[in-house]
Design a protein around this motif. Sequence first.
Motif, PDB file in Angstrom:
ATOM      1  N   ALA A  86      29.474   5.448 -11.327  1.00 50.47           N
ATOM      2  CA  ALA A  86      29.402   6.812 -11.838  1.00 50.47           C
ATOM      3  C   ALA A  86      30.791   7.391 -12.077  1.00 50.47           C
ATOM      4  N   GLU A  87      31.740   7.054 -11.231  1.00 50.84           N
ATOM      5  CA  GLU A  87      33.093   7.617 -11.334  1.00 50.84           C
ATOM      6  C   GLU A  87      33.906   6.964 -12.441  1.00 50.84           C
ATOM      7  N   THR A  88      33.846   5.645 -12.559  1.00 48.62           N
ATOM      8  CA  THR A  88      34.732   4.929 -13.489  1.00 48.62           C
ATOM      9  C   THR A  88      34.054   4.515 -14.786  1.00 48.62           C
ATOM     10  N   GLY A  89      32.727   4.491 -14.796  1.00 50.99           N
ATOM     11  CA  GLY A  89      32.009   4.071 -16.004  1.00 50.99           C
ATOM     12  C   GLY A  89      31.794   2.578 -16.103  1.00 50.99           C
ATOM     13  N   VAL A  90      32.261   1.815 -15.120  1.00 49.60           N
ATOM     14  CA  VAL A  90      32.043   0.367 -15.102  1.00 49.60           C
ATOM     15  C   VAL A  90      31.616  -0.038 -13.701  1.00 49.60           C
ATOM     16  N   THR A  91      30.939  -1.170 -13.594  1.00 54.43           N
ATOM     17  CA  THR A  91      30.528  -1.670 -12.290  1.00 54.43           C
ATOM     18  C   THR A  91      31.733  -2.209 -11.523  1.00 54.43           C
ATOM     19  N   PRO A  92      31.623  -2.337 -10.195  1.00 52.77           N
ATOM     20  CA  PRO A  92      32.731  -2.929  -9.440  1.00 52.77           C
ATOM     21  C   PRO A  92      33.113  -4.315  -9.952  1.00 52.77           C
ATOM     22  N   ALA A  93      32.114  -5.147 -10.289  1.00 54.47           N
ATOM     23  CA  ALA A  93      32.412  -6.492 -10.780  1.00 54.47           C
ATOM     24  C   ALA A  93      33.189  -6.437 -12.090  1.00 54.47           C
ATOM     25  N   LYS A  94      32.794  -5.515 -12.977  1.00 54.71           N
ATOM     26  CA  LYS A  94      33.498  -5.384 -14.250  1.00 54.71           C
ATOM     27  C   LYS A  94      34.917  -4.868 -14.037  1.00 54.71           C
ATOM     28  N   ALA A  95      35.092  -3.977 -13.068  1.00 55.20           N
ATOM     29  CA  ALA A  95      36.431  -3.468 -12.776  1.00 55.20           C
ATOM     30  C   ALA A  95      37.336  -4.577 -12.259  1.00 55.20           C
ATOM     31  N   VAL A  96      36.807  -5.414 -11.376  1.00 57.41           N
ATOM     32  CA  VAL A  96      37.591  -6.535 -10.861  1.00 57.41           C
ATOM     33  C   VAL A  96      37.991  -7.460 -12.008  1.00 57.41           C
TER      34      VAL A  96
END
Length: 313
Positions: free
Chosen positions: A248-258
């Motif tokens: 919700a905060e970044t617009g991407v999932t944790p996996a996508k952020a990594v």
Amino acid sequence: MTRRVAVVVFPEFQIIDATGPIGALEVANRVSPGAYELDLLSASGGEVASSAGVKMVTEPFNDRAYDTILVSGGVGTRHFADRAPDAAWIRRRAGDVRRVASVCSGAYVLAEAGLLDGKRATTHWSRSDDFARRYPKIRMDADRIFVREGEVWTSAGITAGIDLALALIEDDLGRDVARHTAQQLVVPLRRPGGQSQFSALLEMGGPSGRFAELMDWMRERLSEPLNVERLADRAAMSPRHFARAFTAETGVTPAKAVERLRLEAARVRVEAGHEPIDRVALSAGFRDPERMRRAFLRAFGQPPQALRRAARA
């Protein structure tokens, strides 16, 4: 050769959407004297108030010969009926100019003018879903800092207008002039992360900065396993709550952020030297070159070797 540029504003425009590109083109004129002449236009002319309340003096729309029309964005684009004269003038002049561009939500004005149908475009990440619903004939590419489709250019939010202007300068005057302009502006000619506006959000840990410390921690451990459970533990949250809050905060999932952080780190190393690709893949956390190659193709449309060759060229 002098290129005349019309910068279009309207009531409640975002001031940096106009002044950012204007400033970049002004500096380009110092590097390459006489490259650009700038006109600030609006439908009626006269003083036009930005969303900050600061007013700028404009000329009315005219039939002067322009090389480029660049449309600013801002909350004023939400008043679609009020933007009809802007869209109509741009539609009429589009065939007379070499290119048309927009900053941030200025893409709505180009869309209303019919200039983006069947094309890729981008806008501010927070308005990309609305834009895609409103204009289904346009292929929204919400991750890009800017998108070029032939001689129609669109850019992401606010400061991305400077990235767009630098790209226009490079297209007109070459890389050296664009690089010197960027140096004078104290900004990078190319943002890290493959020109991704989501990367810019990740750099801040999201719009509120809630996960900024976590992002720094992740960057220092890219070669290590970074699954949701480990990230949630670091954030002192349950895995389910963390995954929802982070997305919700970044617009991407944790996996996508990594993956994005690993891509940014890997791309810098791929383009910067002669380090073997398999070593880059291992140090960035991809484990093997093939996994990294597939990630590069998804994010950048090119494999690592092609980006390295382009950087050397």
